[in-house]
Write a protein that holds these residues in place. Structure first.
Motif, mmCIF file in Angstrom:
data_model
loop_
_atom_site.group_PDB
_atom_site.id
_atom_site.type_symbol
_atom_site.label_atom_id
_atom_site.label_comp_id
_atom_site.label_asym_id
_atom_site.label_seq_id
_atom_site.Cartn_x
_atom_site.Cartn_y
_atom_site.Cartn_z
ATOM 1 N N UNK A 81 140.395 134.664 65.631
ATOM 2 C CA UNK A 81 141.558 135.529 65.825
ATOM 3 C C UNK A 81 141.683 135.927 67.285
ATOM 4 N N UNK A 82 142.855 135.677 67.858
ATOM 5 C CA UNK A 82 143.167 136.085 69.230
ATOM 6 C C UNK A 82 143.912 137.416 69.176
ATOM 7 N N UNK A 83 143.325 138.459 69.791
ATOM 8 C CA UNK A 83 143.905 139.811 69.728
ATOM 9 C C UNK A 83 144.543 140.235 71.050
ATOM 10 N N UNK A 89 151.221 144.699 67.887
ATOM 11 C CA UNK A 89 151.124 144.581 66.434
ATOM 12 C C UNK A 89 151.060 143.143 65.950
ATOM 13 N N UNK A 90 150.607 142.226 66.806
ATOM 14 C CA UNK A 90 150.565 140.814 66.422
ATOM 15 C C UNK A 90 149.249 140.186 66.864
ATOM 16 N N UNK A 91 148.704 139.339 66.003
ATOM 17 C CA UNK A 91 147.513 138.559 66.344
ATOM 18 C C UNK A 91 147.795 137.098 66.024
ATOM 19 N N UNK A 92 147.068 136.220 66.716
ATOM 20 C CA UNK A 92 147.212 134.782 66.503
ATOM 21 C C UNK A 92 145.901 134.256 65.930
ATOM 22 N N UNK A 138 150.600 133.104 63.308
ATOM 23 C CA UNK A 138 150.700 134.502 63.763
ATOM 24 C C UNK A 138 150.757 135.453 62.575
ATOM 25 N N UNK A 139 150.168 136.613 62.747
ATOM 26 C CA UNK A 139 150.192 137.649 61.711
ATOM 27 C C UNK A 139 150.556 138.987 62.338
ATOM 28 N N UNK A 140 151.341 139.754 61.614
ATOM 29 C CA UNK A 140 151.628 141.120 62.021
ATOM 30 C C UNK A 140 150.581 142.039 61.398
ATOM 31 N N UNK A 200 140.154 139.896 55.302
ATOM 32 C CA UNK A 200 140.917 141.133 55.441
ATOM 33 C C UNK A 200 141.147 141.398 56.934
ATOM 34 N N UNK A 201 142.394 141.599 57.303
ATOM 35 C CA UNK A 201 142.756 141.795 58.705
ATOM 36 C C UNK A 201 143.029 143.254 59.039
#
Length: 304
Positions: A81-83, A89-92, A138-140, A200-201
């Motif tokens: 995960x790239x933070x 509010x987004x991670x890749x 991508x995830x919010x 779990x993110x």
């Protein structure tokens, strides 16, 4: 003379009895110490044996897992995960895996679902090299603190019901940040599906605002609120203000300040402690805690 002789004999008898008693007690003490040593030795042996069994069991499980992976047609899916954009509010997330049994013109697809949705989204995998694939998704993530709430009452039944309700609420909230994913490989009419993974993110957003532990202590007529902001040294933001919002069902009544206890919260610690005592208990009571962070962000949570 007979009396003196009788007293002398009696004294000798008492002395001999005392000596014998001392010898017996000493012997018993030695035997008890020996027995205690033997018990300790047996206990240590059992403990050592259990450790060896646990170590061997763990080793066997590791070997079996490795063997299972070696025999599987697909490797484990690794997630990175790239933070860098987490403040937005987004991670890749990058997922990588290896397909060991791959035929020409096979279609490799990554499937995932995030949050409350049960519908899986399909993403065609990118081939990096022979048998090795990846996808970038991508995830919010919600940038918010993690709340840990405990309501304590004098009634065990009420406390158990409150605990159960909070646990159900936490499970529902945790599901909002639950990620499930798997891979399929299809060729012609045949299709293979890999194992479904779950991650779990929610902790990604929590790392930004830390953990808030809220304890509500309720007696017959009054309650107190303890609020602990934990892991503040690991979070770039701090709670600077806290309030208790009091409702009667949906009707707002008033707002009370939950005070920072500075003497218990020196700046070099990992904890900030807030407290409010002597809050009157009333019918149809609803309580919401509002916190204000150093960056101006405000969060609210129903705690009762």
């Amino acid at each position: 003379m007979n009396n003196d002789q009788a007293i002398k004999i009696f004294r000798i008898f008492v002395s001999v009895t005392i000596v014998i008693s001392l010898i017996v007690n000493f012997t018993l003490l030695v035997k008890v110490n020996q027995l205690e040593d033997e018990v300790n030795h047996v206990s240590y042996y059992q403990h050592d044996l259990m450790n060896n069994v646990n170590n061997q069991t763990g080793h066997m499980q590791t070997v079996l897992s490795e063997f299972k992976e070696e025999q599987s047609w697909i490797s484990r899916i690794n997630m990175d995960v790239n933070t860098n954009k987490i403040e937005d509010g987004e991670v890749q997330a990058t997922f990588k895996w290896q397909v060991k049994e791959l035929q020409t013109d096979s279609e490799v697809v990554f499937h995932y679902t995030y949050g409350n949705s049960d519908d899986y989204i399909e993403v065609p995998a990118k081939k990096i090299q022979q048998g090795l694939f990846e996808v970038n998704v991508p995830f919010e993530v919600g940038l918010e603190p993690q709340w840990e709430i405990m309501n304590m009452t004098n009634s065990n039944a009420e406390q158990e019901m409150s605990k159960q309700a909070m646990e159900e609420k936490m499970i529902a909230e945790e599901r909002q940040h639950t990620l499930k994913y798997f891979v399929t490989v299809s060729h012609g009419d045949s299709i293979k599906s890999g194992e479904i993974y779950t991650d779990h993110l929610g902790h990604l957003g929590t790392s930004f605002y830390g953990i808030i532990q809220t304890d509500i202590h309720i007696d017959k007529n009054h309650l107190s609120v303890n609020l602990v902001n934990r892991d503040v040294n690991q979070s770039p933001k701090l709670i600077v203000e806290a309030y208790l919002l009091k409702y009667e069902n949906e009707k707002f009544l008033e707002e009370e300040v939950i005070k920072l206890q500075k003497e218990d919260s020196p700046s070099n610690t990992d904890i900030r402690f807030f407290n409010l005592d002597s809050v009157e208990v009333y019918d149809d009571m609803r309580l919401i805690v509002k916190v204000v962070y150093s960056n101006g962000e405000v969060f609210e949570k129903e705690v009762y």
